[in-house]
Design a protein around this motif. Structure first.
Motif, PDB file in Angstrom:
ATOM      1  N   ILE A  15       0.842  -1.204   0.000  1.00 34.67           N
ATOM      2  CA  ILE A  15       0.000   0.000   0.000  1.00 34.67           C
ATOM      3  C   ILE A  15       0.873   1.249   0.000  1.00 34.67           C
ATOM      4  CG2 ILE A  15      -1.679   1.313   1.364  1.00 34.67           C
ATOM      5  CD1 ILE A  15      -2.801  -1.430   2.261  1.00 34.67           C
ATOM      6  N   ARG A  16       1.944   1.239   0.794  1.00 33.56           N
ATOM      7  CA  ARG A  16       2.859   2.390   0.821  1.00 33.56           C
ATOM      8  C   ARG A  16       3.526   2.602  -0.528  1.00 33.56           C
ATOM      9  NH1 ARG A  16       4.940   0.312   6.213  1.00 33.56           N
ATOM     10  NH2 ARG A  16       3.619   1.394   7.695  1.00 33.56           N
ATOM     11  N   ILE A  17       3.898   1.523  -1.203  1.00 29.61           N
ATOM     12  CA  ILE A  17       4.538   1.657  -2.516  1.00 29.61           C
ATOM     13  C   ILE A  17       3.544   2.206  -3.533  1.00 29.61           C
ATOM     14  CG2 ILE A  17       5.516   0.336  -4.436  1.00 29.61           C
ATOM     15  CD1 ILE A  17       7.021  -1.310  -2.336  1.00 29.61           C
ATOM     16  N   ILE A  18       2.295   1.785  -3.465  1.00 34.79           N
ATOM     17  CA  ILE A  18       1.272   2.338  -4.368  1.00 34.79           C
ATOM     18  C   ILE A  18       1.108   3.830  -4.119  1.00 34.79           C
ATOM     19  CG2 ILE A  18      -1.192   2.320  -4.921  1.00 34.79           C
ATOM     20  CD1 ILE A  18      -1.078  -0.741  -4.452  1.00 34.79           C
ATOM     21  N   PHE A  19       1.052   4.230  -2.846  1.00 41.38           N
ATOM     22  CA  PHE A  19       0.979   5.659  -2.524  1.00 41.38           C
ATOM     23  C   PHE A  19       2.234   6.379  -3.012  1.00 41.38           C
ATOM     24  CE2 PHE A  19      -2.177   4.839   1.059  1.00 41.38           C
ATOM     25  CZ  PHE A  19      -3.207   5.463   0.385  1.00 41.38           C
ATOM     26  N   ALA A  20       3.399   5.728  -2.899  1.00 39.49           N
ATOM     27  CA  ALA A  20       4.655   6.347  -3.323  1.00 39.49           C
ATOM     28  C   ALA A  20       4.676   6.599  -4.824  1.00 39.49           C
ATOM     29  CB  ALA A  20       5.833   5.464  -2.926  1.00 39.49           C
TER      30      ALA A  20
ATOM     31  N   LEU B 226       3.518  11.285   0.226  1.00 41.29           N
ATOM     32  CA  LEU B 226       2.576  10.570   1.090  1.00 41.29           C
ATOM     33  C   LEU B 226       3.125   9.202   1.466  1.00 41.29           C
ATOM     34  CD1 LEU B 226      -0.118  10.395   2.527  1.00 41.29           C
ATOM     35  CD2 LEU B 226      -1.125   9.572   0.390  1.00 41.29           C
ATOM     36  N   GLY B 227       3.713   8.502   0.515  1.00 39.82           N
ATOM     37  CA  GLY B 227       4.312   7.207   0.827  1.00 39.82           C
ATOM     38  C   GLY B 227       5.430   7.312   1.844  1.00 39.82           C
ATOM     39  N   VAL B 228       6.265   8.338   1.699  1.00 37.56           N
ATOM     40  CA  VAL B 228       7.362   8.542   2.655  1.00 37.56           C
ATOM     41  C   VAL B 228       6.807   8.958   4.011  1.00 37.56           C
ATOM     42  CG1 VAL B 228       9.424   9.901   3.156  1.00 37.56           C
ATOM     43  CG2 VAL B 228       9.008   9.081   0.843  1.00 37.56           C
ATOM     44  N   PHE B 229       5.797   9.807   4.027  1.00 33.58           N
ATOM     45  CA  PHE B 229       5.197  10.235   5.294  1.00 33.58           C
ATOM     46  C   PHE B 229       4.633   9.042   6.060  1.00 33.58           C
ATOM     47  CE2 PHE B 229       1.407  11.459   7.696  1.00 33.58           C
ATOM     48  CZ  PHE B 229       1.997  12.298   8.630  1.00 33.58           C
TER      49      PHE B 229
ATOM     50  N   ALA C 194      10.007  13.280   9.244  1.00 34.62           N
ATOM     51  CA  ALA C 194      11.468  13.225   9.371  1.00 34.62           C
ATOM     52  C   ALA C 194      12.117  13.922   8.178  1.00 34.62           C
ATOM     53  CB  ALA C 194      11.924  11.766   9.466  1.00 34.62           C
ATOM     54  N   GLY C 195      13.429  13.947   8.190  1.00 31.04           N
ATOM     55  CA  GLY C 195      14.170  14.608   7.121  1.00 31.04           C
ATOM     56  C   GLY C 195      13.917  13.995   5.753  1.00 31.04           C
ATOM     57  N   ALA C 196      13.700  12.675   5.709  1.00 29.94           N
ATOM     58  CA  ALA C 196      13.447  12.006   4.430  1.00 29.94           C
ATOM     59  C   ALA C 196      12.159  12.512   3.785  1.00 29.94           C
ATOM     60  CB  ALA C 196      13.369  10.493   4.632  1.00 29.94           C
ATOM     61  N   PHE C 197      11.185  12.881   4.598  1.00 29.34           N
ATOM     62  CA  PHE C 197       9.927  13.412   4.070  1.00 29.34           C
ATOM     63  C   PHE C 197      10.163  14.737   3.356  1.00 29.34           C
ATOM     64  CE2 PHE C 197       6.300  16.308   4.861  1.00 29.34           C
ATOM     65  CZ  PHE C 197       5.351  15.683   4.067  1.00 29.34           C
ATOM     66  N   TRP C 198      10.911  15.623   3.997  1.00 30.64           N
ATOM     67  CA  TRP C 198      11.168  16.942   3.397  1.00 30.64           C
ATOM     68  C   TRP C 198      12.064  16.827   2.169  1.00 30.64           C
ATOM     69  CZ3 TRP C 198       7.642  20.021   4.903  1.00 30.64           C
ATOM     70  CH2 TRP C 198       7.117  19.899   6.177  1.00 30.64           C
ATOM     71  N   LEU C 199      13.016  15.917   2.206  1.00 26.69           N
ATOM     72  CA  LEU C 199      13.851  15.676   1.038  1.00 26.69           C
ATOM     73  C   LEU C 199      13.009  15.156  -0.123  1.00 26.69           C
ATOM     74  CD1 LEU C 199      16.583  15.476  -0.362  1.00 26.69           C
ATOM     75  CD2 LEU C 199      16.831  13.202   0.663  1.00 26.69           C
ATOM     76  N   ASN C 200      12.038  14.295   0.184  1.00 26.62           N
ATOM     77  CA  ASN C 200      11.192  13.761  -0.874  1.00 26.62           C
ATOM     78  C   ASN C 200      10.305  14.840  -1.476  1.00 26.62           C
ATOM     79  OD1 ASN C 200       8.509  12.224  -1.784  1.00 26.62           O
ATOM     80  ND2 ASN C 200      10.340  10.962  -2.077  1.00 26.62           N
TER      81      ASN C 200
ATOM     82  N   ILE D 204      13.082   4.483   0.196  1.00 24.15           N
ATOM     83  CA  ILE D 204      12.855   4.647   1.642  1.00 24.15           C
ATOM     84  C   ILE D 204      11.951   3.535   2.164  1.00 24.15           C
ATOM     85  CG2 ILE D 204      11.677   6.105   3.369  1.00 24.15           C
ATOM     86  CD1 ILE D 204      14.394   7.157   2.689  1.00 24.15           C
ATOM     87  N   ILE D 205      10.898   3.217   1.430  1.00 23.26           N
ATOM     88  CA  ILE D 205       9.963   2.179   1.885  1.00 23.26           C
ATOM     89  C   ILE D 205      10.623   0.804   1.848  1.00 23.26           C
ATOM     90  CG2 ILE D 205       7.800   1.009   1.318  1.00 23.26           C
ATOM     91  CD1 ILE D 205       6.809   3.815   0.342  1.00 23.26           C
ATOM     92  N   ALA D 206      11.374   0.510   0.808  1.00 23.41           N
ATOM     93  CA  ALA D 206      12.005  -0.806   0.682  1.00 23.41           C
ATOM     94  C   ALA D 206      13.147  -0.992   1.677  1.00 23.41           C
ATOM     95  CB  ALA D 206      12.528  -0.993  -0.737  1.00 23.41           C
ATOM     96  N   ARG D 207      13.789   0.091   2.055  1.00 28.16           N
ATOM     97  CA  ARG D 207      14.933   0.022   2.972  1.00 28.16           C
ATOM     98  C   ARG D 207      14.511  -0.345   4.388  1.00 28.16           C
ATOM     99  NH1 ARG D 207      18.412   4.920   5.115  1.00 28.16           N
ATOM    100  NH2 ARG D 207      16.318   5.681   5.359  1.00 28.16           N
ATOM    101  N   ARG D 208      13.347   0.064   4.811  1.00 26.83           N
ATOM    102  CA  ARG D 208      12.934  -0.159   6.209  1.00 26.83           C
ATOM    103  C   ARG D 208      12.057  -1.361   6.348  1.00 26.83           C
ATOM    104  NH1 ARG D 208      12.933   5.540   9.038  1.00 26.83           N
ATOM    105  NH2 ARG D 208      14.586   6.395   7.826  1.00 26.83           N
TER     106      ARG D 208
END
Length: 53
Positions: free
Chosen positions: A5-10, A16-19, A25-31, A49-53
């Motif tokens: 679901i997160r990847i679809i949002f991404a 939104l997927g990163v959020f 976090a910083g990754a959200f603002w970078l995205n 980001i989603i696949a890494r965690r």
């Protein structure tokens, strides 16, 4: 299942997927910056980001 679901949002809306993964976090603002500079870099960063965690 939740990662799918997160990847679809991404793909549809990368920040939104990163959020959903990291919150404000910083990754959200970078995205957000990457998405504004180019939609494809935002998608790549979000999926990474989603696949890494």
């Amino acid at each position: 299942m939740m990662d799918l679901i997160r990847i679809i949002f991404a793909i549809l809306l990368p920040p939104l997927g990163v959020f959903l993964q990291v919150g404000f976090a910083g990754a959200f603002w970078l995205n957000i910056l990457l998405t504004l500079l180019g939609y494809i870099p935002g998608i790549i960063h979000a999926v990474w980001i989603i696949a890494r965690r």
